[in-house]
Motif scaffolding. Sequence first.
Motif, mmCIF file in Angstrom:
data_model
loop_
_atom_site.group_PDB
_atom_site.id
_atom_site.type_symbol
_atom_site.label_atom_id
_atom_site.label_comp_id
_atom_site.label_asym_id
_atom_site.label_seq_id
_atom_site.Cartn_x
_atom_site.Cartn_y
_atom_site.Cartn_z
ATOM 1 N N SER A 45 0.809 -1.215 0.000
ATOM 2 C CA SER A 45 0.000 0.000 0.000
ATOM 3 C C SER A 45 0.841 1.264 0.000
ATOM 4 O O SER A 45 0.388 2.321 -0.418
ATOM 5 N N SER A 46 2.079 1.136 0.476
ATOM 6 C CA SER A 46 2.965 2.299 0.570
ATOM 7 C C SER A 46 4.376 1.804 0.856
ATOM 8 O O SER A 46 4.589 0.621 1.126
ATOM 9 N N ILE A 47 5.317 2.736 0.820
ATOM 10 C CA ILE A 47 6.667 2.451 1.289
ATOM 11 C C ILE A 47 7.113 3.606 2.182
ATOM 12 O O ILE A 47 6.583 4.719 2.097
ATOM 13 N N VAL A 48 8.052 3.295 3.033
ATOM 14 C CA VAL A 48 8.700 4.309 3.859
ATOM 15 C C VAL A 48 10.182 4.203 3.567
ATOM 16 O O VAL A 48 10.776 3.130 3.690
ATOM 17 N N ILE A 49 10.775 5.306 3.134
ATOM 18 C CA ILE A 49 12.207 5.320 2.833
ATOM 19 C C ILE A 49 12.899 6.203 3.860
ATOM 20 O O ILE A 49 12.522 7.363 4.062
ATOM 21 N N ARG A 81 12.941 10.447 -3.565
ATOM 22 C CA ARG A 81 12.053 10.812 -2.475
ATOM 23 C C ARG A 81 12.320 9.950 -1.251
ATOM 24 O O ARG A 81 12.773 8.813 -1.362
ATOM 25 N N VAL A 82 12.013 10.486 -0.093
ATOM 26 C CA VAL A 82 12.129 9.790 1.180
ATOM 27 C C VAL A 82 10.836 10.026 1.959
ATOM 28 O O VAL A 82 10.013 10.852 1.587
ATOM 29 N N GLY A 83 10.687 9.274 3.043
ATOM 30 C CA GLY A 83 9.485 9.405 3.857
ATOM 31 C C GLY A 83 8.429 8.419 3.403
ATOM 32 O O GLY A 83 8.726 7.403 2.763
ATOM 33 N N LEU A 84 7.175 8.710 3.725
ATOM 34 C CA LEU A 84 6.046 7.853 3.375
ATOM 35 C C LEU A 84 5.574 8.181 1.965
ATOM 36 O O LEU A 84 5.249 9.335 1.672
ATOM 37 N N ILE A 85 5.546 7.168 1.113
ATOM 38 C CA ILE A 85 5.146 7.351 -0.280
ATOM 39 C C ILE A 85 4.105 6.283 -0.605
ATOM 40 O O ILE A 85 4.343 5.085 -0.409
#
Length: 151
Positions: A45-49, A81-85
């Motif tokens: 559903s998403s990724i966190v980097i 990009r970083v963070g919640l995507i």
Amino acid sequence: MISVQEEDFDHCNEYQALRDNADSDGAVVTFTGLVRDFNLESSVSSIVIEHYPGMTEKSLLTICSEAKKRWQLGHIRLIHRVGLIASSEQIVFVGVTSKHRKNAFAACEFIMDYLKTSAPLWKQEGTPQGLKWVDSKASDNEAIEKWGLAN
């Protein structure tokens, strides 16, 4: 040249900026990576980097410099990009200009192979079972080895 950021980017604007500054270059190659909604085991559903500010930017500048040593290139634009995507959102942009397409394609692939295996970025996928850390795949490691870089 490089940006590490939480906010999304406009692919068309990034391409146009490369095109506007291409001087006598005859090729502009771009790659935009998206967050997939699946992996081998589950839906995503998403990724966190996560990353270390300063360290990440230095690493990305180094790989862009290495690309310029290996191929005759004009400009490189790299955004990660970083963070919640969320799933289907843009995660990475690599744009390269060169006088000839082969140099631009090779450099773009080289930079992406590095990002998948060696950049100081750590990814977790949001799955129905919760967040799961993601390791580079064997195919990613094989790709980086062809460039003579160790993971």
